[in-house]
Enzyme design. Structure first.
Site, PDB file in Angstrom:
ATOM      1  N   SER A  57       3.655  -1.993  10.340  1.00 42.34           N
ATOM      2  CA  SER A  57       5.113  -2.047  10.532  1.00 42.34           C
ATOM      3  C   SER A  57       5.723  -3.395  10.144  1.00 42.34           C
ATOM      4  CB  SER A  57       5.470  -1.675  11.981  1.00 42.34           C
ATOM      5  OG  SER A  57       5.084  -0.345  12.251  1.00 42.34           O
ATOM      6  N   GLY A  90       2.703   2.427  10.832  1.00 43.53           N
ATOM      7  CA  GLY A  90       3.666   3.523  10.677  1.00 43.53           C
ATOM      8  C   GLY A  90       4.449   3.857  11.928  1.00 43.53           C
ATOM      9  N   GLU A  95      -5.193  -4.794  10.891  1.00 45.26           N
ATOM     10  CA  GLU A  95      -4.169  -3.755  11.045  1.00 45.26           C
ATOM     11  C   GLU A  95      -4.404  -3.015  12.358  1.00 45.26           C
ATOM     12  OE1 GLU A  95      -2.283  -2.425   7.091  1.00 45.26           O
ATOM     13  OE2 GLU A  95      -4.040  -1.203   7.406  1.00 45.26           O
ATOM     14  N   HIS A 116      -9.692   1.261   5.616  1.00 43.28           N
ATOM     15  CA  HIS A 116      -8.380   1.493   6.224  1.00 43.28           C
ATOM     16  C   HIS A 116      -8.533   2.488   7.377  1.00 43.28           C
ATOM     17  CE1 HIS A 116      -4.190   2.579   6.761  1.00 43.28           C
ATOM     18  NE2 HIS A 116      -3.873   1.520   6.042  1.00 43.28           N
ATOM     19  N   GLY A 123       2.911  -1.077   4.303  1.00 40.09           N
ATOM     20  CA  GLY A 123       2.956   0.347   3.969  1.00 40.09           C
ATOM     21  C   GLY A 123       4.367   0.769   3.591  1.00 40.09           C
ATOM     22  N   ASN A 173       0.859  -1.182   0.000  1.00 37.20           N
ATOM     23  CA  ASN A 173       0.000   0.000   0.000  1.00 37.20           C
ATOM     24  C   ASN A 173       0.899   1.236   0.000  1.00 37.20           C
ATOM     25  OD1 ASN A 173      -1.815   2.034   0.449  1.00 37.20           O
ATOM     26  ND2 ASN A 173      -2.478   1.334   2.482  1.00 37.20           N
ATOM     27  N   TRP A 174       0.982   1.866  -1.162  1.00 32.68           N
ATOM     28  CA  TRP A 174       1.913   2.997  -1.305  1.00 32.68           C
ATOM     29  C   TRP A 174       1.391   4.271  -0.656  1.00 32.68           C
ATOM     30  CZ3 TRP A 174       4.099   2.892  -7.046  1.00 32.68           C
ATOM     31  CH2 TRP A 174       4.695   1.652  -7.273  1.00 32.68           C
ATOM     32  N   LYS A 175       0.127   4.277  -0.268  1.00 33.98           N
ATOM     33  CA  LYS A 175      -0.508   5.458   0.338  1.00 33.98           C
ATOM     34  C   LYS A 175      -0.263   6.698  -0.538  1.00 33.98           C
ATOM     35  CE  LYS A 175      -0.284   3.226   4.805  1.00 33.98           C
ATOM     36  NZ  LYS A 175      -0.149   3.327   6.255  1.00 33.98           N
ATOM     37  N   GLU A 200      -6.797   4.868   8.282  1.00 34.03           N
ATOM     38  CA  GLU A 200      -6.543   6.269   7.909  1.00 34.03           C
ATOM     39  C   GLU A 200      -7.795   6.892   7.295  1.00 34.03           C
ATOM     40  OE1 GLU A 200      -2.973   5.472   5.679  1.00 34.03           O
ATOM     41  OE2 GLU A 200      -1.962   5.005   7.566  1.00 34.03           O
TER      42      GLU A 200
HETATM   43  P1  13P Z   1       3.120   0.501   7.671  1.00 30.71           P
HETATM   44  O1  13P Z   1       3.610  -0.785   7.063  1.00 30.71           O
HETATM   45  O2  13P Z   1       3.852   1.698   7.153  1.00 30.71           O
HETATM   46  O3  13P Z   1       3.054   0.423   9.146  1.00 30.71           O
HETATM   47  O4  13P Z   1       1.614   0.718   7.154  1.00 30.71           O
HETATM   48  C1  13P Z   1       0.715  -0.333   7.300  1.00 30.71           C
HETATM   49  C2  13P Z   1      -0.511   0.023   6.578  1.00 30.71           C
HETATM   50  O5  13P Z   1      -1.237   0.897   6.961  1.00 30.71           O
HETATM   51  C3  13P Z   1      -0.799  -0.710   5.334  1.00 30.71           C
HETATM   52  O6  13P Z   1      -2.075  -0.440   4.878  1.00 30.71           O
END
Ligand code: 13P
Length: 252
Positions: free
Chosen positions: A214, A175, A169, A96, A235, A9-11, A98
């Protein structure tokens, strides 16, 4: 036998050059080897078509990070499931944390997105997970069950958990560099599978439950050894081709 799935997931990261280069490097790492899991990347919406072109001839699949519930019409700024399907997207991330937090998406909207994705034959990746405060208060299981049940309650069928991916998650692990331990994650994944089994035993056995939060090239292998962890939603670590490839290669 469940085939694990690893999704990058490149966000909100990238530009045209970065998309080209990252996909080229990922392909250099993965195209020539036999990987035992499904590999998917989720670039930002605006770069999905570019990514689709860059992936021609590869087994790597495409996911979108979000979608609207509407199909056509006066919905300024939105993207439909049909449009995503049209350019070759196979998976769509919904729920998600976020989006739940920053964009105030609630269970009703998430359930509508879930059904919109399924109706078009694409696969929803439904994200669930508790916050740090919820974990500390001992309500992790209640929160996860509620997030699953709210979909069931709104959609009201027992087969909606077929052709679906669940991503557990924990919000406190996203993150932060503070991944759940393999045991912590396994316990919740098992709980999620058992919970789904109450509605549909076959779907529970077949459903893919990814871990996210993470994940990196060091902790991935042990997470993937857990019996109920079927891959990862990655992520930060998916933004580096070599790290992402290492995570994919550690999936047995
Ligand atoms: P990280 O791997 O950066 O913690 O992010 C996880 C995430 O939100 C994937 O959707």
């Amino acid at each position: 036998m469940r085939k694990s799935i690893i999704i990058g997931n490149w966000k909100l990261n990238g530009n045209q050059n970065m998309v080209n280069e990252l996909i080229l490097k990922i392909r250099q790492e993965l195209d020539q080897i036999i990987v035992s899991c499904t590999v998917v990347i989720a670039p930002p919406m605006v770069y999905l078509e570019r990514a689709a072109h860059a992936l021609v001839g590869s087994n790597i699949l495409l996911a979108a990070q979000n979608v609207d519930i509407n199909t056509i019409g006066a919905f300024t700024g939105e993207t439909s499931v049909q449009m995503l399907k049209d350019i070759g997207v196979k998976y769509i991330i919904i729920g998600h944390s976020e989006r739940r937090t920053l964009h105030k998406e609630n269970d009703i909207l998430i359930a509508k997105k879930f059904i919109a994705v399924k109706e078009m034959g694409l696969i929803p990746i439904l994200c669930i997970g508790e916050t740090e405060a919820q974990r500390k208060s001992g309500s992790t299981y209640i929160v996860c069950a509620h997030q699953l049940d709210s979909i069931l309650k709104i959609l009201g069928t027992s087969d909606i958990f077929t052709d679906v991916v669940i991503a557990y998650e924990p919000v406190w692990a996203i993150g932060t560099g503070k991944s759940a331990t393999p045991k912590q994650a396994q316990d919740i994944h098992k709980f999620i599978r058992n919970h789904i089994a109450q509605y549909n035993i076959k779907a529970a056995q077949e459903i893919l439950i990814q871990y996210g939060g993470s994940v990196n090239s060091i902790n991935a292998a042990e997470l993937f050894m857990q019996p109920d962890i079927d891959g990862a939603l990655v992520g930060n670590a998916s933004l580096k081709a070599d790290t992402f490839a290492l995570i994919v290669k550690s999936c047995k």
